[in-house]
Design a protein around this motif. Structure first.
Motif, PDB file in Angstrom:
ATOM      1  N   ALA A 135       0.835  -1.205   0.000  1.00 38.11           N
ATOM      2  CA  ALA A 135       0.000   0.000   0.000  1.00 38.11           C
ATOM      3  C   ALA A 135       0.869   1.255   0.000  1.00 38.11           C
ATOM      4  CB  ALA A 135      -0.942  -0.008   1.204  1.00 38.11           C
ATOM      5  N   SER A 136       2.008   1.213   0.689  1.00 38.57           N
ATOM      6  CA  SER A 136       2.896   2.385   0.726  1.00 38.57           C
ATOM      7  C   SER A 136       3.501   2.683  -0.649  1.00 38.57           C
ATOM      8  CB  SER A 136       4.003   2.187   1.763  1.00 38.57           C
ATOM      9  OG  SER A 136       5.001   1.297   1.293  1.00 38.57           O
ATOM     10  N   ARG A 137       3.498   1.671  -1.516  1.00 45.03           N
ATOM     11  CA  ARG A 137       3.999   1.855  -2.888  1.00 45.03           C
ATOM     12  C   ARG A 137       2.866   2.140  -3.876  1.00 45.03           C
ATOM     13  NH1 ARG A 137       6.682  -2.527  -0.823  1.00 45.03           N
ATOM     14  NH2 ARG A 137       5.478  -4.026  -2.045  1.00 45.03           N
ATOM     15  N   GLY A 138       1.656   2.330  -3.356  1.00 44.78           N
ATOM     16  CA  GLY A 138       0.522   2.625  -4.213  1.00 44.78           C
ATOM     17  C   GLY A 138      -0.123   1.400  -4.839  1.00 44.78           C
ATOM     18  N   GLU A 139       0.167   0.231  -4.300  1.00 41.99           N
ATOM     19  CA  GLU A 139      -0.429  -1.013  -4.787  1.00 41.99           C
ATOM     20  C   GLU A 139      -1.566  -1.425  -3.864  1.00 41.99           C
ATOM     21  OE1 GLU A 139       2.768  -3.883  -4.762  1.00 41.99           O
ATOM     22  OE2 GLU A 139       4.149  -2.444  -5.669  1.00 41.99           O
ATOM     23  N   HIS A 140      -2.592  -2.023  -4.427  1.00 39.54           N
ATOM     24  CA  HIS A 140      -3.702  -2.536  -3.617  1.00 39.54           C
ATOM     25  C   HIS A 140      -3.371  -3.977  -3.240  1.00 39.54           C
ATOM     26  CE1 HIS A 140      -5.827   0.678  -5.964  1.00 39.54           C
ATOM     27  NE2 HIS A 140      -6.083   1.002  -4.719  1.00 39.54           N
ATOM     28  N   PRO A 141      -3.133  -4.219  -1.950  1.00 38.85           N
ATOM     29  CA  PRO A 141      -2.798  -5.589  -1.535  1.00 38.85           C
ATOM     30  C   PRO A 141      -3.938  -6.556  -1.821  1.00 38.85           C
ATOM     31  CG  PRO A 141      -2.426  -4.016   0.244  1.00 38.85           C
ATOM     32  CD  PRO A 141      -3.163  -3.297  -0.846  1.00 38.85           C
ATOM     33  N   ALA A 142      -3.574  -7.702  -2.309  1.00 36.30           N
ATOM     34  CA  ALA A 142      -4.550  -8.774  -2.550  1.00 36.30           C
ATOM     35  C   ALA A 142      -4.364  -9.841  -1.482  1.00 36.30           C
ATOM     36  CB  ALA A 142      -4.348  -9.374  -3.933  1.00 36.30           C
ATOM     37  N   PRO A 143      -5.399 -10.568  -1.152  1.00 38.19           N
ATOM     38  CA  PRO A 143      -5.239 -11.646  -0.172  1.00 38.19           C
ATOM     39  C   PRO A 143      -4.305 -12.702  -0.737  1.00 38.19           C
ATOM     40  CG  PRO A 143      -7.372 -11.793  -1.221  1.00 38.19           C
ATOM     41  CD  PRO A 143      -6.743 -10.516  -1.705  1.00 38.19           C
ATOM     42  N   ARG A 144      -3.507 -13.287   0.143  1.00 35.53           N
ATOM     43  CA  ARG A 144      -2.619 -14.363  -0.302  1.00 35.53           C
ATOM     44  C   ARG A 144      -2.506 -15.413   0.758  1.00 35.53           C
ATOM     45  NH1 ARG A 144       3.192 -13.284   0.746  1.00 35.53           N
ATOM     46  NH2 ARG A 144       3.118 -11.897   2.498  1.00 35.53           N
TER      47      ARG A 144
END
Length: 174
Positions: free
Chosen positions: A165-174
């Motif tokens: 998220a800090s890199r502007g990515e939306h975390p996906a469940p893993r």
């Protein structure tokens, strides 16, 4: 230390049926669901950007309707038991934690990170273009916490998702 939320708030019990619930069985079911999530044994609806998942967790005996509601709410987006490691008060779920903590024994108590719940396309659109800045601050706050165990698989996933998220990515469940 967690204090009885009703006493802390100087009020009568919030729920009139609190003492009717089998909190030990509720804690057992919550721990089972948490174990399944930690092991990655869930299915998700790919069309839902909140990433709701389904798990199978056989309990010792059937839960009442209210008890099922309590267990389900523990993991729901709107009513999850939430706290971020860098934030002192519990964001949500004080009553459920108070009533179950003594019943978990040595099992892990699953909690959701509050901030991470906003790292979805729908929410970040509302937060605006600078939303990753919020998560960069959380990365720093998390790194400053000595007791946070990155060897725990769920904690490691949490830290990874905050980093995404800090890199502007939306975390996906893993």
């Amino acid at each position: 230390m967690l204090e009885d939320p009703d006493q802390e708030d100087h009020r009568e019990p919030r729920w009139s049926d609190t003492f009717e619930q089998r909190w030990g069985l509720i804690a057992y079911a919550v721990a089972l669901v948490g174990d399944e999530l930690a092991a990655g044994r869930w299915t998700i609806d790919e069309d839902d950007d909140t990433y709701y998942g389904m798990v199978t967790a056989p309990v010792l005996e059937p839960l009442t309707r209210t008890e099922r509601h309590i267990v389900t709410s523990w993991f729901s987006a709107a009513e999850a038991v939430c706290v971020d490691p860098w934030f002192e008060p519990i964001t949500n779920g004080r009553h459920r934690l108070w009533n179950t903590l003594t019943h978990f024994g040595d099992r892990l108590v699953p909690v959701a990170g509050d901030a991470l719940g906003y790292a979805t396309p729908t929410n970040t659109e509302v937060l605006g273009e600078a939303w990753p800045e919020l998560y960069r601050a959380h990365v720093d706050e998390l790194a400053a916490i000595e007791w946070f165990d990155l060897h725990d698989p769920m904690n490691s996933r949490f830290a990874h998702a905050i980093g995404q998220a800090s890199r502007g990515e939306h975390p996906a469940p893993r």
